[in-house]
Design a protein around this motif. Structure first.
Motif, short mmCIF file in Angstrom:
data_model
loop_
_atom_site.label_atom_id
_atom_site.label_comp_id
_atom_site.label_asym_id
_atom_site.label_seq_id
_atom_site.Cartn_x
_atom_site.Cartn_y
_atom_site.Cartn_z
N LYS A 126 1.18 -0.93 -0.18
CA LYS A 126 0.00 -0.17 0.31
C LYS A 126 0.79 1.65 -0.05
N ARG A 127 2.23 1.24 0.66
CA ARG A 127 2.61 2.24 0.85
C ARG A 127 3.57 2.47 -0.91
N LEU A 128 3.94 1.72 -1.42
CA LEU A 128 4.68 1.54 -2.31
C LEU A 128 3.74 2.52 -3.54
N ALA A 129 2.74 1.88 -3.36
CA ALA A 129 1.41 2.15 -4.60
C ALA A 129 1.27 3.48 -4.24
N SER A 130 1.37 4.12 -3.20
CA SER A 130 0.78 5.49 -2.85
C SER A 130 2.30 6.48 -3.26
N ASP A 131 2.88 5.51 -3.68
CA ASP A 131 4.41 6.28 -3.88
C ASP A 131 4.44 6.43 -4.88
N GLY A 132 3.35 5.49 -5.70
CA GLY A 132 3.23 5.74 -7.54
C GLY A 132 3.86 4.98 -8.24
N PHE A 133 3.77 3.56 -7.40
CA PHE A 133 4.13 2.25 -8.24
C PHE A 133 2.74 1.54 -8.06
N ALA A 134 2.83 1.36 -9.51
CA ALA A 134 2.13 -0.34 -9.91
C ALA A 134 2.79 -1.42 -8.54
N VAL A 135 2.00 -1.92 -8.19
CA VAL A 135 2.17 -3.05 -7.03
C VAL A 135 1.55 -3.95 -8.12
N VAL A 136 2.32 -5.38 -7.41
CA VAL A 136 2.71 -6.63 -7.59
C VAL A 136 2.05 -6.87 -6.43
N VAL A 137 1.03 -7.81 -6.36
CA VAL A 137 0.59 -8.63 -5.03
C VAL A 137 0.67 -9.57 -5.10
N ASN A 138 1.98 -10.44 -4.36
CA ASN A 138 1.76 -11.90 -4.13
C ASN A 138 1.10 -12.33 -3.17
N TYR A 139 0.88 -13.52 -3.00
CA TYR A 139 0.28 -13.71 -1.89
C TYR A 139 1.40 -15.87 -2.20
N ALA A 140 0.43 -16.61 -1.28
CA ALA A 140 1.30 -18.01 -1.58
C ALA A 140 -0.52 -18.51 -1.14
N GLY A 141 -1.26 -18.34 -0.88
CA GLY A 141 -2.02 -19.55 -0.05
C GLY A 141 -3.68 -18.98 -0.57
N ASN A 142 -3.40 -17.13 0.84
CA ASN A 142 -5.08 -16.53 0.48
C ASN A 142 -4.98 -15.48 -0.20
N GLY A 143 -5.78 -15.64 -1.47
CA GLY A 143 -6.30 -14.75 -2.46
C GLY A 143 -6.58 -13.89 -2.63
N ALA A 144 -8.17 -14.04 -1.56
CA ALA A 144 -9.20 -13.32 -1.02
C ALA A 144 -8.19 -12.27 -1.02
N GLN A 145 -8.05 -12.35 0.53
CA GLN A 145 -7.23 -10.88 1.36
C GLN A 145 -5.73 -10.49 0.21
N ALA A 146 -5.36 -10.91 -0.60
CA ALA A 146 -4.52 -10.13 -1.83
C ALA A 146 -5.34 -9.12 -2.65
N GLN A 147 -6.88 -9.45 -2.78
CA GLN A 147 -6.92 -9.45 -3.37
C GLN A 147 -7.77 -8.38 -2.81
N GLU A 148 -8.09 -8.31 -2.08
CA GLU A 148 -8.37 -7.22 -1.12
C GLU A 148 -7.69 -5.96 -0.78
N VAL A 149 -6.33 -5.96 -0.46
CA VAL A 149 -5.14 -5.18 -1.05
C VAL A 149 -5.06 -4.59 -1.79
N VAL A 150 -5.58 -5.20 -3.28
CA VAL A 150 -5.52 -4.88 -4.93
C VAL A 150 -6.93 -3.96 -4.91
N ASN A 151 -8.00 -4.56 -3.95
CA ASN A 151 -8.62 -2.85 -4.26
C ASN A 151 -8.63 -1.69 -3.45
N GLU A 152 -7.43 -2.39 -2.53
CA GLU A 152 -7.69 -1.16 -1.78
C GLU A 152 -6.86 -0.19 -2.01
N ILE A 153 -5.80 -0.40 -3.28
CA ILE A 153 -4.71 0.29 -4.20
C ILE A 153 -5.94 1.62 -5.26
N ARG A 154 -5.97 0.20 -5.15
CA ARG A 154 -7.03 0.94 -6.47
C ARG A 154 -8.57 1.51 -6.56
N ASP A 155 -8.88 1.77 -4.62
CA ASP A 155 -10.17 2.19 -4.82
C ASP A 155 -8.99 4.10 -4.98
#
Length: 242
Positions: free
Chosen positions: A20-49
């Motif tokens: 979230k911090r790097l996204a606020s710094d202006g980076f496009a961010v790839v949110v990597n996860y190993a198991g919890n896709g729902a939580q990863a998508q939450e992060v993506v949604n927060e960044i997009r919002d």
């Protein structure tokens, strides 16, 4: 074209705050996860919002093919890789005297082999002027009982950082590691009593646990324009813990 950052283990805890911090710094961010896709998508949604760019990509950092695909998907989606933050890690505790090889192998696979594989792909794919950031831990200086496998894995990470920095000579790419102290995440708090948490929070002179945002701030510095002259270092981000 926006710069792009890969953050491994970014579905929760410190990794989530870094993404979230790097996204606020202006980076496009790839949110990597190993198991919890729902939580990863939450992060993506927060960044997009917040009008940022983000994408969730599943990959187990201990598997070479999956790490390679993580970088391929990043380049396919965003065209480049500028910053790689390998935050993915596990911390099961076991006394060395027990000789628990299964726990040892699991920790080494994710924390050390995983770092090796991510650093290797980062070295091959990060653009000139980029930043590679690994994760160690300030617990190395404490030698707490039951932390043997974890400390062994993180000592290995610290050994690789300056080697890779030297291998990348001439490419204007920095390689550093961040070594948090006790930080209030699920990974850290899990299995600890309120008394243990209170005692650990008193260890730093600042007398509090670190927060994920404290660590994300340091990663932001290393990834940003002001961090360009810091190279081959281990930044002990711990409030004076060690």
């Amino acid at each position: 074209m926006a710069k792009t950052a890969i953050v491994t283990g970014a579905s929760r805890g410190i990794g989530r705050s870094i993404a979230k911090r790097l996204a606020s710094d202006g980076f496009a961010v790839v949110v990597n996860y190993a198991g919890n896709g729902a939580q990863a998508q939450e992060v993506v949604n927060e960044i997009r919002d917040a009008d940022g760019e983000a994408l969730a990509v599943k990959a187990d950092v201990s598997q070479p093919e999956e790490v390679e695909q993580l970088f391929k998907k990043t380049i396919e989606s965003f065209g480049r890789v500028d910053v790689v933050v390998n935050n993915a890690g596990i911390m099961p505790l076991s006394q060395i005297t027990k000789g628990d090889v299964d726990t040892f192998d699991k920790v080494i696979a994710i924390n050390l082999r995983g770092t090796f594989l991510v650093l290797a792909q980062a070295a091959q794919n990060v653009a000139e002027g980029g930043r590679i950031i690994a994760f160690s831990s300030s617990v190395l200086a404490k030698s707490f009982p039951t932390y043997g496998p974890y400390i062994a894995s993180k000592a290995g990470v610290e050994g690789m950082v300056p080697v890779l920095a030297n291998e990348l000579r001439g490419r204007n790419i920095t390689v550093n590691a961040v070594a948090p102290g006790p930080t209030g995440t699920d990974l850290f708090l899990n299995g600890k009593t309120p008394y243990q948490i209170e005692q650990l929070s008193k260890l730093p002179p600042l007398e509090r646990l670190g927060q994920p945002e404290d660590i994300a701030n340091v990663v932001s510095f290393l990834a940003g324009p002001d961090g360009g002259w810091v190279n081959a270092q281990i930044l002990r981000t711990n409030g004076g813990f060690a």
